[in-house]
Design a protein around this motif. Sequence first.
Motif, PDB file in Angstrom:
ATOM      1  N   GLU A 164      -3.278   1.902  -6.139  1.00  0.00           N
ATOM      2  CA  GLU A 164      -2.059   1.200  -6.528  1.00  0.00           C
ATOM      3  C   GLU A 164      -1.250   0.862  -5.277  1.00  0.00           C
ATOM      4  N   THR A 165      -0.702  -0.355  -5.267  1.00  0.00           N
ATOM      5  CA  THR A 165       0.114  -0.812  -4.141  1.00  0.00           C
ATOM      6  C   THR A 165       1.371  -1.477  -4.666  1.00  0.00           C
ATOM      7  N   GLU A 166       2.278  -1.826  -3.751  1.00  0.00           N
ATOM      8  CA  GLU A 166       3.493  -2.543  -4.141  1.00  0.00           C
ATOM      9  C   GLU A 166       3.169  -3.939  -4.670  1.00  0.00           C
ATOM     10  N   ALA A 167       1.973  -4.432  -4.349  1.00  0.00           N
ATOM     11  CA  ALA A 167       1.536  -5.758  -4.818  1.00  0.00           C
ATOM     12  C   ALA A 167       0.602  -5.648  -6.015  1.00  0.00           C
ATOM     13  N   GLY A 168       0.595  -4.503  -6.667  1.00  0.00           N
ATOM     14  CA  GLY A 168      -0.280  -4.304  -7.817  1.00  0.00           C
ATOM     15  C   GLY A 168      -1.546  -3.556  -7.440  1.00  0.00           C
ATOM     16  N   HIS A 169      -2.443  -3.446  -8.419  1.00  0.00           N
ATOM     17  CA  HIS A 169      -3.682  -2.701  -8.207  1.00  0.00           C
ATOM     18  C   HIS A 169      -4.612  -3.456  -7.254  1.00  0.00           C
ATOM     19  N   LYS A 170      -5.214  -2.716  -6.321  1.00  0.00           N
ATOM     20  CA  LYS A 170      -6.206  -3.284  -5.408  1.00  0.00           C
ATOM     21  C   LYS A 170      -7.529  -2.555  -5.618  1.00  0.00           C
ATOM     22  N   SER A 171      -8.585  -3.317  -5.830  1.00  0.00           N
ATOM     23  CA  SER A 171      -9.906  -2.710  -5.995  1.00  0.00           C
ATOM     24  C   SER A 171     -10.380  -2.130  -4.671  1.00  0.00           C
ATOM     25  N   PHE A 172     -11.427  -1.319  -4.752  1.00  0.00           N
ATOM     26  CA  PHE A 172     -12.030  -0.769  -3.534  1.00  0.00           C
ATOM     27  C   PHE A 172     -12.354  -1.886  -2.548  1.00  0.00           C
ATOM     28  N   ASP A 173     -13.011  -2.937  -3.049  1.00  0.00           N
ATOM     29  CA  ASP A 173     -13.406  -4.030  -2.162  1.00  0.00           C
ATOM     30  C   ASP A 173     -12.194  -4.729  -1.568  1.00  0.00           C
ATOM     31  N   GLU A 174     -11.136  -4.868  -2.334  1.00  0.00           N
ATOM     32  CA  GLU A 174      -9.928  -5.516  -1.807  1.00  0.00           C
ATOM     33  C   GLU A 174      -9.282  -4.669  -0.710  1.00  0.00           C
ATOM     34  N   VAL A 175      -9.310  -3.356  -0.879  1.00  0.00           N
ATOM     35  CA  VAL A 175      -8.757  -2.474   0.155  1.00  0.00           C
ATOM     36  C   VAL A 175      -9.556  -2.617   1.451  1.00  0.00           C
ATOM     37  N   VAL A 176     -10.869  -2.540   1.323  1.00  0.00           N
ATOM     38  CA  VAL A 176     -11.718  -2.637   2.519  1.00  0.00           C
ATOM     39  C   VAL A 176     -11.595  -4.021   3.146  1.00  0.00           C
ATOM     40  N   ASP A 177     -11.555  -5.055   2.307  1.00  0.00           N
ATOM     41  CA  ASP A 177     -11.403  -6.410   2.839  1.00  0.00           C
ATOM     42  C   ASP A 177     -10.053  -6.589   3.532  1.00  0.00           C
ATOM     43  N   GLY A 178      -9.021  -5.928   3.015  1.00  0.00           N
ATOM     44  CA  GLY A 178      -7.713  -6.011   3.657  1.00  0.00           C
ATOM     45  C   GLY A 178      -7.728  -5.431   5.061  1.00  0.00           C
ATOM     46  N   ILE A 179      -8.395  -4.283   5.207  1.00  0.00           N
ATOM     47  CA  ILE A 179      -8.504  -3.657   6.532  1.00  0.00           C
ATOM     48  C   ILE A 179      -9.380  -4.507   7.442  1.00  0.00           C
ATOM     49  N   ALA A 180     -10.486  -5.005   6.885  1.00  0.00           N
ATOM     50  CA  ALA A 180     -11.366  -5.875   7.668  1.00  0.00           C
ATOM     51  C   ALA A 180     -10.632  -7.141   8.100  1.00  0.00           C
ATOM     52  N   GLY A 181      -9.798  -7.689   7.215  1.00  0.00           N
ATOM     53  CA  GLY A 181      -9.033  -8.873   7.553  1.00  0.00           C
ATOM     54  C   GLY A 181      -8.075  -8.628   8.701  1.00  0.00           C
ATOM     55  N   ALA A 182      -7.497  -7.426   8.738  1.00  0.00           N
ATOM     56  CA  ALA A 182      -6.595  -7.081   9.847  1.00  0.00           C
ATOM     57  C   ALA A 182      -7.353  -7.031  11.161  1.00  0.00           C
ATOM     58  N   VAL A 183      -8.569  -6.502  11.126  1.00  0.00           N
ATOM     59  CA  VAL A 183      -9.399  -6.472  12.330  1.00  0.00           C
ATOM     60  C   VAL A 183      -9.748  -7.894  12.766  1.00  0.00           C
ATOM     61  N   ARG A 184     -10.107  -8.729  11.799  1.00  0.00           N
ATOM     62  CA  ARG A 184     -10.444 -10.122  12.132  1.00  0.00           C
ATOM     63  C   ARG A 184      -9.261 -10.832  12.799  1.00  0.00           C
ATOM     64  N   ALA A 185      -8.074 -10.564  12.297  1.00  0.00           N
ATOM     65  CA  ALA A 185      -6.886 -11.207  12.854  1.00  0.00           C
ATOM     66  C   ALA A 185      -6.656 -10.790  14.303  1.00  0.00           C
ATOM     67  N   ILE A 186      -6.899  -9.532  14.590  1.00  0.00           N
ATOM     68  CA  ILE A 186      -6.689  -9.028  15.950  1.00  0.00           C
ATOM     69  C   ILE A 186      -7.739  -9.575  16.907  1.00  0.00           C
ATOM     70  N   LEU A 238     -13.140   6.192   6.020  1.00  0.00           N
ATOM     71  CA  LEU A 238     -12.077   5.786   5.111  1.00  0.00           C
ATOM     72  C   LEU A 238     -12.496   6.188   3.701  1.00  0.00           C
ATOM     73  N   LEU A 239     -11.844   7.191   3.143  1.00  0.00           N
ATOM     74  CA  LEU A 239     -12.175   7.694   1.811  1.00  0.00           C
ATOM     75  C   LEU A 239     -11.255   7.023   0.803  1.00  0.00           C
ATOM     76  N   ILE A 240     -11.847   6.158  -0.041  1.00  0.00           N
ATOM     77  CA  ILE A 240     -11.086   5.308  -0.951  1.00  0.00           C
ATOM     78  C   ILE A 240     -11.668   5.454  -2.357  1.00  0.00           C
ATOM     79  N   PRO A 241     -10.841   5.685  -3.378  1.00  0.00           N
ATOM     80  CA  PRO A 241     -11.386   5.772  -4.745  1.00  0.00           C
ATOM     81  C   PRO A 241     -12.144   4.499  -5.116  1.00  0.00           C
ATOM     82  N   ALA A 242     -13.304   4.672  -5.719  1.00  0.00           N
ATOM     83  CA  ALA A 242     -14.125   3.516  -6.113  1.00  0.00           C
ATOM     84  C   ALA A 242     -13.389   2.623  -7.099  1.00  0.00           C
ATOM     85  N   GLY A 243     -12.457   3.203  -7.855  1.00  0.00           N
ATOM     86  CA  GLY A 243     -11.690   2.425  -8.818  1.00  0.00           C
ATOM     87  C   GLY A 243     -10.502   1.710  -8.219  1.00  0.00           C
TER      88      GLY A 243
END
Length: 554
Positions: A357-379, A349-354
């Motif tokens: 941008e999303t429909e819910a505002g700016h997401k940091s690198f860590d927030e992006v990775v945590d979002g994907i990790a959260g989806a895995v946790r839910a499953i 997963l290649l994600i800018p360190a900075g």
Amino acid sequence: MMRGMTVTITDLFATHEELLNSALRAITERGYWSAYPESPSPKVYGETAAADGKAAFTALLGKDFPLDQPADEWVSPERSPFGIPLGVRYPRTGPDALIAAAKAALPSWRDAGPRVRAGVCLEILARLHKRVFELANAVHATTGQAFVMAFQAGGPHALDRALEAVAYGYAEQTRQVGSVVWTKKADTLAKTYHLVPRGIGLVIGCNTFPTWNSWPGLFASLITGNPVLVKPHPGAVLPLAITVQVAREVLAEAGLDPNTVQLAVDTREAPIAKDLALRPEIRLIDFTGSTAFGDWLEANARQAQVYTEKAGVNTVVVDSTDDFAGMCRNLGFSLTLYSGQMCTTPQNLLIPAGGIETEAGHKSFDEVVDGIAGAVRAITADPAKAVEFTGAIVNDDVVDRIAAARKMGDVVLDSAELAHPAYADAVVRTPMIVKVTDGYGSECFGPVTFAVPTESTAQSIDIFRETVGEKGAITAAVYSTDESVLDAVEQAAMEVGVHLSANLTGGIFVNQSAAFSDFHASGANPAANAALTDGAFVASRFRIVQSRRPVAAA
């Protein structure tokens, strides 16, 4: 059609001609079409189909597999990832006997012609479809796939890919007339165009998707006139043994040599793939598996046309999204399915360190990775439900890779052990996500994903181009709301020869490949030298040899 009943080969083509014509249209139009229902619902297959298939599978366990091939000895190499006691014994036939029998079968299969071969191939597929629940249980038990996935990928989806190969093969062989009377001024010649098969084919199966990955090559070789030796992975013999059994039954009933298709079983302790691959009589090889062995085949089996699907570094470029939750949910499912043991699963997963941008505002690198990790946790939160997505780990090497990846960087989401409610001995692991800055340039097969912080999306595209160009990939994906970014990644994907999916947030996932519409692999990067399934995959399996004779004046 009853077993043992002789059928005419003309009847077989007529019986399946409508299906073949539909498949021929589908490979041209490329829209959604499937010949075999993918739902295992009783409403589709009948109230007793599932129970009957399970009973048929169970009846094979602990016994000699009923296959009419000579046996030097009987071997039982399979060990189920679920701990299911299999104990099926298979006839091991020596290479000399296999090749001699295939050589003897070649002339009659060659001379049968494309219409006859198409009828036989389609009848084999029809009978495999009737045994789809039995096959699903065999795939489930030998690969560690959850049952629904084993049913779909091992049955209907594999059948679609096989039918696709038959359709392409038939189209390639019938695109011109078989003979013509040719006149130029005072000279008239009768010209005949003979379809000449390459020779004996060898299909080398894999442990993870024994039917889905093997049937396209098997049926591409058969439709073009080549007898085939089917060499299963020692860990997943039963699905291909059933395949060979059905093929031999149809061939015999049609009055053709059943040795047109033979099973070549081996064990981990006494492998035969290399010995067979180097035999001069082997002229076609289909292989899915490790890069090391695929490279060896390409370098050493010089007498054969070799088709390989090997390892790759599947990459996702994350730039921006207008559906952050959908993106995370979609990627989380892709990472979880079959514990990442798919050649199409995303790894990097290649994600800018900075951040993005999303429909819910700016997401940091860590927030992006945590979002994907959260989806895995839910499953994977409920083990009883999670195992229906993860399945079981197919071999110890995957567990070792998880342990090694844990040391490569910061573990954002650790892989956890799950207890399987139905199989106490199953080895189940959830996906792992590791933040890394290096070491992600080679495939790490299994439930391991690398989150890579990049300087910018432009650098992400450069890394994508470099890693895929060097190591190859089967799939790639991009998320962006910027058309120029989507175009740039698509251009890079064309340059390195990898199929690209953009902005998947719904019910279609990057690791899915639809027959008759999507090509699987491209043959244009190091991960595979062929595509399933296109004209090139079948056209090189035969040649046209012409003869010319003068025609006397009337």
